[in-house]
Design a protein around this motif. Structure first.
Motif, short mmCIF file in Angstrom:
data_model
loop_
_atom_site.label_atom_id
_atom_site.label_comp_id
_atom_site.label_asym_id
_atom_site.label_seq_id
_atom_site.Cartn_x
_atom_site.Cartn_y
_atom_site.Cartn_z
N LEU A 281 1.91 1.71 -3.58
CA LEU A 281 0.78 2.14 -4.41
C LEU A 281 0.51 3.63 -4.21
CD1 LEU A 281 -1.72 -0.84 -3.92
CD2 LEU A 281 -0.54 -0.22 -6.04
N GLN A 282 0.57 4.08 -2.98
CA GLN A 282 0.34 5.50 -2.69
C GLN A 282 1.45 6.39 -3.25
OE1 GLN A 282 -0.05 5.24 1.57
NE2 GLN A 282 -2.28 5.01 1.49
N GLU B 98 -5.19 -5.47 -5.04
CA GLU B 98 -5.04 -4.01 -5.00
C GLU B 98 -6.32 -3.36 -4.47
OE1 GLU B 98 -4.39 -0.15 -7.94
OE2 GLU B 98 -4.87 -2.11 -8.79
N LYS B 99 -7.50 -3.82 -4.99
CA LYS B 99 -8.77 -3.24 -4.55
C LYS B 99 -9.00 -3.49 -3.07
CE LYS B 99 -9.68 -1.76 -8.61
NZ LYS B 99 -9.45 -0.30 -8.85
N ARG C 55 -6.74 -1.08 -1.08
CA ARG C 55 -7.23 0.30 -1.14
C ARG C 55 -8.48 0.48 -0.28
NH1 ARG C 55 -4.51 3.48 -4.55
NH2 ARG C 55 -3.39 2.58 -6.33
N ARG D 52 0.47 -1.74 -9.72
CA ARG D 52 0.36 -3.06 -9.10
C ARG D 52 1.13 -4.12 -9.87
NH1 ARG D 52 -3.04 -6.36 -11.76
NH2 ARG D 52 -4.48 -5.47 -13.29
N SER E 51 -7.47 0.62 3.30
CA SER E 51 -6.88 1.92 3.59
C SER E 51 -7.96 2.97 3.81
CB SER E 51 -5.97 2.35 2.44
OG SER E 51 -5.39 3.61 2.68
N LYS E 52 -9.03 2.93 2.99
CA LYS E 52 -10.14 3.87 3.14
C LYS E 52 -10.83 3.67 4.49
CE LYS E 52 -10.45 6.00 -0.96
NZ LYS E 52 -10.44 7.48 -1.11
N MET F 217 0.83 -1.21 0.00
CA MET F 217 0.00 0.00 0.00
C MET F 217 0.86 1.25 0.00
SD MET F 217 -3.14 0.66 -0.22
CE MET F 217 -3.37 2.30 -0.89
#
Length: 337
Positions: free
Chosen positions: A193-194, A209-210, A213, A199, A216-217, A190
């Motif tokens: 990715l940020q 990946e989804k 994310r 990916r 993280s949200k 993560m």
């Protein structure tokens, strides 16, 4: 560095050192004029010391070993041998750094005078002669990987007196560093990715990946909610203390002459009751409505409702509450929202 200063440095650091130069006597002289003491240590030239390894993901444990090797004699020329990718992958397994990266890391170590690339797994007499090596250094424990029937790749060097031991640094190793990364794999993926990595560059699947994310949200929302709850608790705590004190004064004023207001239009100090507001029941309703309004507004902001929308929603709720409070019953579901 002068000999005396070098010796003090080695003694202060706690690294193993050989006897002082003044205590040594010449035991033999080679054809090239090199003088040796009784332990086979050169006396009139730098001692050529060889330290080998993989040196993958170089860390302070590697550098401390090289420092000890450099300081093991008063005048040392340190050669650092590093095995190639081909040999390492065959004997030990995959590496994180490529061999040319590992060579370059050693070149930038202050203790290393020369880097020997494509070093052998086991040092033999031919290699010692080729590089004019006087001693090989490593920690004392037998190194069994690739040792064959000897049980230690340094067994021959120990037997002929060409080995010197260093102290291993506990608590740090390349394997330990790799384990730390694997343990926190999702966090590091993560993180990258940020920072803009794709990916596919990290061999991460679409659904993985989804998932990351989304997690993280959720963490971000949870943090916002907790901050908001802390704010509401603080506001409610301060308000409740003041309001309870005002309620106490109001009740005492109603039941005792000593606590009665000085004039009909005088309000109770600290309460939200308007002047001449009347009953304690009305005061409590207004108190609850005031606290609920703050809670409602903060809750809406946590979930991204902008200020204009908050004002609009809150205005509708307030009108409903007022209408309900003015009804003959004086209570309703909106009056306590």
């Amino acid at each position: 560095m002068p000999g005396s200063a070098h010796k003090r440095d080695r003694e202060a650091s706690g690294h193993p050192i050989e006897d002082a130069e003044s205590d040594r006597k010449v035991a033999r002289v080679d054809d090239d004029g090199t003088e040796y003491d009784s332990d086979g240590v050169p006396m009139n030239r730098p001692v050529r010391v060889y330290a080998d390894g993989i040196f993958d993901v170089t860390h302070f444990g590697h550098f401390r070993m090289l420092e000890q090797a450099k300081k093991i004699f008063p005048n040392t020329y340190l050669l650092a041998g590093c095995c190639s990718d081909e040999l390492t992958h065959k004997m030990k397994g995959s590496t994180v750094f490529k061999d040319y990266e590992r060579y370059e890391s050693l070149r930038h170590c202050r203790w290393v005078d020369e880097v020997v690339q494509d070093a052998p797994w086991v040092v033999d007499d031919a290699f010692l002669a080729k590089h004019r090596i006087d001693f090989v250094v490593h920690d004392e424990a037998p190194y069994t990987t690739g040792a064959g029937g000897t049980g230690d790749v340094y067994a021959h060097l120990k037997k002929i007196g060409k080995f010197r031991a260093t102290q291993r640094t506990e608590g740090i190793s390349t394997s330990d560093i790799i384990n730390r990364i694997l343990k926190n794999y999702d966090d590091y993926v993560m993180r990258n990715l940020q920072r803009g990595f794709k990916r596919k560059e990290m061999h991460v699947g679409f659904f993985k990946e989804k998932e990351l994310r989304l997690q993280s949200k959720i963490k971000d929302v949870r943090s916002q909610v907790m901050r908001s709850i802390g704010l509401v608790r603080k506001e409610m705590g301060e308000g409740v203390e003041k309001s309870l004190e005002a309620l106490k004064d109001s009740i005492e004023g109603m039941i005792g002459e000593d606590h009665a207001p000085q004039s009909p239009n005088e309000s109770v100090e600290g309460s939200p009751i308007a002047k001449g507001s009347g009953s304690t029941r009305t005061f409590v309703q207004k108190l609850v409505r005031s606290r609920s309004r703050r809670l409602r507004r903060n809750f809406l902001r946590v979930f991204g409702v902008d200020n204009d929308e908050v004002e609009e929603i809150d205005g509708v709720q307030s009108e409903d509450a007022c209408s309900d409070a003015e009804s003959p019953l004086g209570t309703g579901h909106n009056s306590l929202e």
